[in-house]
Design a protein around this motif. Structure first.
Motif, PDB file in Angstrom:
ATOM      1  N   ARG A 157       8.480  -1.811   1.199  1.00 28.66           N
ATOM      2  CA  ARG A 157       9.192  -1.598   2.460  1.00 28.66           C
ATOM      3  C   ARG A 157       9.645  -0.151   2.594  1.00 28.66           C
ATOM      4  O   ARG A 157       9.566   0.439   3.679  1.00 28.66           O
ATOM      5  CB  ARG A 157      10.395  -2.544   2.555  1.00 28.66           C
ATOM      6  CG  ARG A 157      10.017  -3.984   2.882  1.00 28.66           C
ATOM      7  CD  ARG A 157      11.236  -4.793   3.247  1.00 28.66           C
ATOM      8  NE  ARG A 157      12.132  -4.960   2.120  1.00 28.66           N
ATOM      9  CZ  ARG A 157      12.085  -5.968   1.276  1.00 28.66           C
ATOM     10  NH1 ARG A 157      11.173  -6.906   1.426  1.00 28.66           N
ATOM     11  NH2 ARG A 157      12.941  -6.060   0.281  1.00 28.66           N
ATOM     12  N   GLU A 182       6.649   1.964   3.493  1.00 29.95           N
ATOM     13  CA  GLU A 182       6.291   1.773   4.894  1.00 29.95           C
ATOM     14  C   GLU A 182       7.284   2.495   5.810  1.00 29.95           C
ATOM     15  O   GLU A 182       6.875   3.111   6.809  1.00 29.95           O
ATOM     16  CB  GLU A 182       6.258   0.284   5.217  1.00 29.95           C
ATOM     17  CG  GLU A 182       5.112  -0.457   4.529  1.00 29.95           C
ATOM     18  CD  GLU A 182       5.263  -1.960   4.597  1.00 29.95           C
ATOM     19  OE1 GLU A 182       6.232  -2.427   5.241  1.00 29.95           O
ATOM     20  OE2 GLU A 182       4.423  -2.672   4.012  1.00 29.95           O
ATOM     21  N   ASP A 183       8.579   2.435   5.477  1.00 28.56           N
ATOM     22  CA  ASP A 183       9.577   3.131   6.288  1.00 28.56           C
ATOM     23  C   ASP A 183       9.330   4.636   6.270  1.00 28.56           C
ATOM     24  O   ASP A 183       9.411   5.303   7.308  1.00 28.56           O
ATOM     25  CB  ASP A 183      10.989   2.830   5.772  1.00 28.56           C
ATOM     26  CG  ASP A 183      11.411   1.398   6.064  1.00 28.56           C
ATOM     27  OD1 ASP A 183      10.774   0.762   6.924  1.00 28.56           O
ATOM     28  OD2 ASP A 183      12.359   0.919   5.417  1.00 28.56           O
TER      29      ASP A 183
END
Length: 365
Positions: A142, A145-146
């Protein structure tokens, strides 16, 4: 992180629980409960527990039913069962159904029970470690991806300036033709990078099945001509012949080949395949592109006079698969096929006899 090591023993006979406390109380962090109802209350008030040990035969609720309810309250706890010889069939069925980690016959010698508890605790710690690894992996994914989303967003602001300034400067009447050409190259480079940023966002969605295609009529001929022009210097340096044909005829000024797709994605897909073909082609070879319309499908066959290494043929379109390319990332063919699939088409590879052909199928317009 600290891990739970508490053990809950549940039996309807207080004498059995007293014996367990005497034999195991100094070695384990243990709680006891007389009967299944008290056992459920202990799970709610004194947990968490790493291991739950239950007798099979108890009034009101047998051990299998108790452990099923215990799983709802403590899904991570490892269940064990104590049973008499006459209950072996029921205990075996419970184990085979995957509900019980291990069952032990009564009376169970303390050393055998201790070894079983140690095994259950080890199982609990292993599962806890797997859960923690999964949590960290998902958290890192995550975070990655951020960061990528932030980078894509932040890159667009300076790229907009790079693209727009040459347009403003080109309005100056004092510029020479060479200077205008250089400004045009800067503008094209800016649009190329902007397209790559947008493409990375599109591929991210494609991998997750979230991309919504917005197709329009796209003419592949001018797109391929521009790609040929971008590779002209490389072709001259390596003495490569570049050929383009449509339905068996050489390219001509009036030629056109329309597909239903997104221009940026089609251009990126063909650019990747062209770059791979140029790189794989031997000195003095030929890279040919043939467009054919077959009913409702347009096929683009890109061929070069080189063969795909045997070691990667079965995995050619997988991510990060590459061979013989010092700077290869193994993403060109992978992303190209992703784009083709997103358009409702596909790409197939044929290699052998001194030649490799990648054939793209796209819906015709």
């Amino acid at each position: 992180m600290p891990q739970c090591a508490k053990i809950l023993f549940v039996d309807d006979e207080g004498a059995v629980l007293d014996s367990l406390r005497r034999n195991l109380g100094r070695c384990y962090d243990m709680e006891t409960a007389v009967g299944p109802e008290e056992g459920l209350r202990r799970l709610e008030t004194a947990g968490p527990f790493a291991v739950i040990v239950s007798d099979l035969r108890m009034p009101g609720m047998d051990g299998v039913a108790f452990l099923a309810k215990a799983r709802e309250l403590a899904p991570e706890a490892v269940p064990l069962m104590l049973t008499g010889h006459g209950d072996l069939d029921a205990a075996m069925a419970a184990v085979n159904e995957g509900r019980i980690f291990r069952f032990l016959t009564k009376p169970c010698p303390p050393d055998i029970l201790a070894r079983s508890l140690d095994a259950a605790l080890a199982q609990y710690r292993l599962a806890a470690a797997d859960r923690e690894l999964l949590r960290v992996t998902l958290e890192n994914a995550r975070l990655k991806e951020d960061v990528e989303r932030i980078l894509r967003h932040d890159l667009k602001t300076p790229l907009t300036t790079i693209v727009s300034l040459p347009q403003v400067m080109a309005e100056d009447e004092n510029l020479t033709s060479d200077q205008r050409e250089m400004l045009s190259l800067i503008e094209d480079a800016g649009y190329t990078i902007l397209g790559m940023v947008n493409l990375s966002a599109a591929l991210y969605k494609m991998e997750r099945g979230q991309y919504q295609l917005e197709p329009a009529e796209v003419d592949l001929v001018p797109m391929l001509r521009k790609l040929f022009a971008s590779h002209a210097d490389t072709a001259r340096r390596r003495e490569l012949a570049l050929t383009l044909s449509l339905d068996g005829r050489p390219d001509s000024p009036e030629a056109a080949c329309l597909v239903r797709g997104e221009s940026l994605l089609c251009c990126s897909m063909l650019a990747n395949l062209m770059a791979n073909a140029m790189e794989a082609s031997p000195q003095g070879g030929t890279v040919s592109v043939e467009l054919r319309r077959e009913g409702e499908t347009v096929r683009v066959a890109i061929a070069n006079q080189g063969e795909v290494p045997q070691s990667i043929r079965d995995r050619f379109f997988e991510k990060y698969v590459t061979a013989g390319k010092p700077k290869g990332t193994g993403l060109g063919a992978y992303s190209a096929r992703r784009v083709a699939l997103a358009h409702g088409g596909d790409i197939v590879m044929e290699t052998g006899g001194g030649e490799t052909t990648l054939t793209v199928s796209l819906p015709a317009a």
